[in-house]
Design an enzyme around this catalytic site. Structure first.
Site, mmCIF file in Angstrom:
data_model
loop_
_atom_site.group_PDB
_atom_site.id
_atom_site.type_symbol
_atom_site.label_atom_id
_atom_site.label_comp_id
_atom_site.label_asym_id
_atom_site.label_seq_id
_atom_site.Cartn_x
_atom_site.Cartn_y
_atom_site.Cartn_z
ATOM 1 C CD GLU A 71 -7.152 14.635 43.952
ATOM 2 O OE1 GLU A 71 -5.963 14.756 44.259
ATOM 3 O OE2 GLU A 71 -7.546 13.847 43.080
ATOM 4 C CG ASP A 111 -2.805 9.945 42.129
ATOM 5 O OD1 ASP A 111 -2.456 9.642 43.289
ATOM 6 O OD2 ASP A 111 -3.849 9.525 41.608
HETATM 7 P P1 NAD Z 1 -6.203 -0.253 43.330
HETATM 8 O O1 NAD Z 1 -6.180 -0.074 44.804
HETATM 9 O O2 NAD Z 1 -7.382 -0.927 42.702
HETATM 10 O O3 NAD Z 1 -4.887 -1.046 42.847
HETATM 11 C C1 NAD Z 1 -3.625 -0.747 43.309
HETATM 12 C C2 NAD Z 1 -2.783 -2.023 43.328
HETATM 13 O O4 NAD Z 1 -1.437 -1.681 43.681
HETATM 14 C C3 NAD Z 1 -3.262 -3.052 44.355
HETATM 15 O O5 NAD Z 1 -3.548 -4.269 43.714
HETATM 16 C C4 NAD Z 1 -2.072 -3.186 45.326
HETATM 17 O O6 NAD Z 1 -1.911 -4.498 45.838
HETATM 18 C C5 NAD Z 1 -0.900 -2.778 44.417
HETATM 19 N N1 NAD Z 1 0.316 -2.328 45.105
HETATM 20 C C6 NAD Z 1 0.428 -1.509 46.180
HETATM 21 N N2 NAD Z 1 1.738 -1.319 46.471
HETATM 22 C C7 NAD Z 1 2.456 -2.020 45.549
HETATM 23 C C8 NAD Z 1 3.849 -2.195 45.299
HETATM 24 N N3 NAD Z 1 4.758 -1.617 46.065
HETATM 25 N N4 NAD Z 1 4.219 -2.972 44.255
HETATM 26 C C9 NAD Z 1 3.289 -3.563 43.453
HETATM 27 N N5 NAD Z 1 1.962 -3.446 43.656
HETATM 28 C C10 NAD Z 1 1.540 -2.673 44.680
HETATM 29 O O7 NAD Z 1 -6.019 1.216 42.712
HETATM 30 P P2 NAD Z 1 -6.271 1.703 41.214
HETATM 31 O O8 NAD Z 1 -7.654 2.221 41.055
HETATM 32 O O9 NAD Z 1 -5.777 0.667 40.246
HETATM 33 O O10 NAD Z 1 -5.316 2.978 41.181
HETATM 34 C C11 NAD Z 1 -3.922 2.824 41.258
HETATM 35 C C12 NAD Z 1 -3.267 4.155 41.491
HETATM 36 O O11 NAD Z 1 -3.457 4.989 40.345
HETATM 37 C C13 NAD Z 1 -3.847 4.942 42.668
HETATM 38 O O12 NAD Z 1 -2.799 5.503 43.408
HETATM 39 C C14 NAD Z 1 -4.694 6.016 42.033
HETATM 40 O O13 NAD Z 1 -4.783 7.172 42.826
HETATM 41 C C15 NAD Z 1 -3.912 6.263 40.757
HETATM 42 N N6 NAD Z 1 -4.696 6.827 39.664
HETATM 43 C C16 NAD Z 1 -4.090 7.782 38.913
HETATM 44 C C17 NAD Z 1 -4.787 8.326 37.861
HETATM 45 C C18 NAD Z 1 -4.112 9.347 36.993
HETATM 46 O O14 NAD Z 1 -4.777 10.003 36.186
HETATM 47 N N7 NAD Z 1 -2.821 9.504 37.082
HETATM 48 C C19 NAD Z 1 -6.105 7.933 37.576
HETATM 49 C C20 NAD Z 1 -6.663 6.933 38.340
HETATM 50 C C21 NAD Z 1 -5.949 6.379 39.391
#
Ligand code: NAD
Length: 358
Positions: A73, A244
């Site tokens: 993005e 997101d």
């Molecule tokens: P990451 O991959 O480091 O961590 C995600 C975690 O979620 C993993 O540990 C995984 O095991 C766990 N997980 C997956 N499915 C699950 C479930 N059903 N129940 C519990 N745990 C589960 O990713 P991250 O960098 O921590 O990012 C997390 C999310 O946040 C991503 O989807 C990312 O796109 C989003 N994000 C959003 C913003 C925003 O501004 N809104 C900013 C950054 C990241």
């Protein structure tokens, strides 16, 4: 001056040609010098200040290139004086290959000349600004005196989220759950000694017990139901930030039917947020209007509030202008990059290239 002289002559730094670059290493040193808690608090305040002048910004939903594994993005915005954009990806399956789900870098530029002012890593800065945005939203929407947060999804963003909620909202307990116990163990280790009571939970149902704030921050490229309707009691604030992207959500639609939902920029959130599951006329409140007093935030102790946070360009603008201020105040905080060609005669770009051969 770039190479408009003999190739053997070292380039003379010029304010125009050399752009400060904040590497990952420089960002880490900067955060340690400032302190993580002050950095998160400063970012929350700066994002809030920019939300107060929301109408001054150019706004557009981010430009997304979707693929089977994820999304890339571009997130641009400008307040007429400065322009910023971030490049960011989201690839939930990356961690299986030892890669991060989210990485980013960005640029801040001067609108007057179009010249860049700053080029920076934004993987760490995104984690900081996302946590600061979550906490800033919770400062306005969470029930008064909220002390316990459930943190569902204990990956790369998790510790930042917990520490920002501690710094800005005053939580003292975090209840952790992740489908991968190794992620929860990592999170417990990292949060140890930071003044939070940490409770590891065996399920999401257990994690939400007694929590006034529920943060969902999971990564899964599908319409997942991380939070079921029966897990959300009256008065809770939900900070849903993992959903997101189109086709990527975390909440059961029934929760959205009961909640008052607050968003950053509706045209983007309707595509990417939890509300993509709802009809187009599903009512939402823009967070900036709550901050400026033009709309109501939480109206009762029993109300369920939902911050459907997808991440918006203005938050990155705030983060980059904050970073630029730090780098300007402290010499050596950034490395100078020879990024902009700078011929003696601005119209003799070709001559500059040819003379460099000599
Ligand atoms: P990451 O991959 O480091 O961590 C995600 C975690 O979620 C993993 O540990 C995984 O095991 C766990 N997980 C997956 N499915 C699950 C479930 N059903 N129940 C519990 N745990 C589960 O990713 P991250 O960098 O921590 O990012 C997390 C999310 O946040 C991503 O989807 C990312 O796109 C989003 N994000 C959003 C913003 C925003 O501004 N809104 C900013 C950054 C990241």
């Amino acid at each position: 001056m770039t190479t408009d002289t003999l190739a053997t002559t070292p380039p003379v730094p010029s304010a125009q040609a050399f752009v400060p670059f904040v590497s990952v290493d420089a960002m880490m040193r900067l955060v340690h010098r400032i302190g993580l808690t002050p950095a998160l608090t400063q970012l929350a305040d700066r994002i809030e200040a920019d939300f107060r002048r929301w109408e001054a910004f150019d706004k557009t939903p981010r430009v997304a290139a979707h693929s089977e594994n994820g999304v890339i993005e571009l997130m641009p915005t400008s307040d007429g004086r400065h322009y910023a954009f971030k490049y960011v990806n989201g690839h939930p399956s990356n961690t299986r290959a030892g890669l991060q789900t989210v990485t980013a870098f960005g640029v801040l530029a001067r609108v007057e000349t179009g010249y860049p002012l700053l080029f920076a890593e934004m993987t760490l800065l995104t984690a900081l600004r996302t946590a600061a945005s979550s906490a800033m939203a919770a400062r306005h929407l969470a029930p008064k005196g909220a002390r316990v947060m459930a943190m569902i999804g204990n990956g790369a963003q998790a510790e930042f989220q917990a520490l920002a909620m501690q710094a800005v909202v005053g939580i003292d307990t975090v209840r952790l759950f992740d489908t991968d116990p190794a992620a929860t163990e990592k999170c417990m280790r990292n949060l140890d000694g930071r003044g939070l009571r940490i409770v590891a939970c065996a399920s999401a149902e257990e994690a939400v017990q007694g929590a006034q704030i529920i943060t969902t921050c999971t990564a899964d490229k599908r319409l997942a139901t991380v939070l079921h309707d029966n897990m959300v009691g009256a008065g809770v604030h939900i900070n849903a930030i993992g959903g997101d992207c189109p086709g990527k959500t975390e909440l059961a639609p029934a929760i959205l039917e009961r909640a008052a939902t607050f968003v950053e920029y509706p045209p983007q959130t309707r595509i990417e947020g939890e509300i993509q599951q709802m009809p187009e006329d599903y009512p939402v409140t823009e967070l900036w209007q709550v901050i400026t007093g033009q709309a109501e935030g939480r109206v009762s102790d029993d109300q369920i509030t939902l911050f459907d946070g997808v991440g918006f360009a203005i938050e990155d603008f705030s983060a980059l202008t904050w970073l630029h201020a730090q780098v300007t105040a402290e010499s050596g905080a950034a490395q100078m990059l020879d990024l902009i060609a700078d011929p003696d005669d601005p119209r003799d770009l070709f001559g500059m290239l040819m003379r460099a051969k000599a």
